[in-house]
Design a protein around this motif. Sequence first.
Motif, PDB file in Angstrom:
ATOM      1  N   SER A  15     -10.658   8.049  -8.510  1.00 18.10           N
ATOM      2  CA  SER A  15     -11.616   6.279  -8.760  1.00 18.10           C
ATOM      3  C   SER A  15     -11.007   6.405 -10.157  1.00 18.10           C
ATOM      4  N   THR A 129     -11.943  -2.445  -5.164  1.00 15.40           N
ATOM      5  CA  THR A 129     -12.156  -0.670  -5.259  1.00 15.40           C
ATOM      6  C   THR A 129     -11.356  -0.178  -3.784  1.00 15.40           C
ATOM      7  N   ASN A 130     -11.355   0.671  -4.276  1.00 16.42           N
ATOM      8  CA  ASN A 130     -10.596   1.657  -3.267  1.00 16.42           C
ATOM      9  C   ASN A 130     -12.096   1.493  -1.851  1.00 16.42           C
ATOM     10  N   ASP A 162      -6.406   0.799   1.895  1.00 16.18           N
ATOM     11  CA  ASP A 162      -7.035   1.249   0.556  1.00 16.18           C
ATOM     12  C   ASP A 162      -7.403   1.060  -0.425  1.00 16.18           C
ATOM     13  N   ILE A 163      -8.178  -0.165   0.084  1.00 13.03           N
ATOM     14  CA  ILE A 163      -8.283  -1.349  -0.357  1.00 13.03           C
ATOM     15  C   ILE A 163      -9.862  -2.056  -0.150  1.00 13.03           C
ATOM     16  N   PRO A 229      -7.698   8.800   2.308  1.00 14.17           N
ATOM     17  CA  PRO A 229      -8.495   7.776   2.391  1.00 14.17           C
ATOM     18  C   PRO A 229      -9.669   7.185   3.163  1.00 14.17           C
ATOM     19  N   SER A 254     -10.557   6.391  -9.490  1.00 17.42           N
ATOM     20  CA  SER A 254     -10.547   5.928  -8.051  1.00 17.42           C
ATOM     21  C   SER A 254     -10.722   4.716  -8.055  1.00 17.42           C
ATOM     22  N   GLY A 255      -9.934   3.104  -7.478  1.00 19.72           N
ATOM     23  CA  GLY A 255     -10.868   2.176  -7.752  1.00 19.72           C
ATOM     24  C   GLY A 255     -10.345   1.460  -9.473  1.00 19.72           C
ATOM     25  N   THR A 270      -5.138   4.899  -7.192  1.00 15.30           N
ATOM     26  CA  THR A 270      -5.619   5.255  -5.526  1.00 15.30           C
ATOM     27  C   THR A 270      -5.693   6.750  -5.250  1.00 15.30           C
TER      28      THR A 270
END
Length: 511
Positions: A15, A129-130, A162-163, A229, A254-255, A270
């Motif tokens: 993150s 974020t992720n 991965d969003i 992820p 991440s994120g 990421t």
Amino acid sequence: MKTNWKGLVLVGLISSASTLAGFKLFSDNDGKDVIFKEAPAESITRFTSTGTPVGAPGDFVYAAEATTPTVVHIKSTMTRQASRGGGQQIPDIFRDFFGDEFEGGSRGPQSQEASGSGVIISADGYIVTNNHVVEGAQELEVTLHNKSKFRAKVIGTDPSTDIAVIKVEAKDLPAVVLGNSDAVKVGEWVVAVGNPFNLESTVTAGIVSAKGRGLGIIGQSRRGRGVTPASASSVDSPLESFIQTDAVVNPGNSGGALVNLKGELIGINTAIASPTGSFAGYAFAVPSSIVKKVSSDLIKFGNVQRGYLGIALDDLDSRKAEEYGVKVNDGVYVREFTENSAAKAGGVVKGDVIVKVDGVNVHSIPELQQSIGLHKPGDKVAITVNRDGKEKELDITLRNRTGGSDILKRDESAAIMNALGAQFGNLSDQEKQRLSRYKLDGGVKVVSIDGGKFARSQVEEGFIITKVNGKPVRSVKEFQAAITGKEESMVQFEGLYPDAPYDVYSFGFRL
């Protein structure tokens, strides 16, 4: 020697108070407008994404001050179940990135916390974020730069990029300015802002090392030390075109934000390339062009509306060009077509080499996927192909993943099943007979686990679910009915393992 990126890349649970430049409006599910602040367009050829001439120095202090207030700390709480055997086997994804250490204990539900970062994209509380930061979380707590804390809800997730988008109920929040990731130059200075190792508001700097990097990590089934992820079963056509940077990025980043020296968001951090789980030289971010597309779709539709060409592809080099018998060795080779292919309907033929999309050169599959993935079904794109040594431009109308041109509505039942990250099966007559000895009418067997919430709960393959929210389930159909409509709700599962039928285990999480 060729680097094995798949072996090195670990998904990093790694993150603006800037001048208001432009606006982009999207309607959320409540009919409200979501306001994105966007940087004015700059020439990609002569300038960097900061708007300064290529190679000109920037101001790290300004970038840090503009970005830091827009980056939040995300704490997720989840319930996981200890594995069978003597001690609890914590998955490497948590051991590497969260540093949680647990010893011994019997199998049973365990409440644990993880952390990551996020970036405020609108003043009314939308945060990007992720997906892997929020996946499997029962509760999400967001801490702003000013130490204010809020509960957050998940608006939507897209495992294929991965969003994820989450939201807090707040107003007048500092929102990041979206920059132009297409204008980013290799060698350009960038700043990463996040919360590594729970150290809030940490800023690091580096340069862009590469663009359009495809690593094959999204949707990769996780076994052993390999990390994915998202659940492989929930990923639809993974879209990878990472910005590679040497800015220091670690677990917890991440994120978080990757910004240019004007403080404009050019990526969401990421993943990291590392044999140890900590920073070892390179990190990867989802470009802001993809972030903008995905986040706006999630807010407006609840899922991502992606256009598809409907072709099987291969990257080219001189050796493959000779093998395929084509006249160019730079571009993307068309090997096959899917059913109801938009490309085939538009005039593309097998053996064509795609060299441009809307007049912009494409050199690799990730670049092509990014160019197409930013469009929705029904959009028209100009595809330039090299056919027998001559270039030909074709107008292609993109289709959705089912071969149509309509906007796809979110399938709530399928979305929930995908989020679980597991495949389920009905019990055989022999298995039912065995359970009947213990006064059980039946259940649903966990056939395989590829990630998602079940993996986070440490359920193992072979587990038999006998109840959902206290009510018996005897078939996959009954199981699906029991969880349908339970999105954003707590769901409790109860079951057992066939080799220990007297030991009943219960675990739960928010869908």
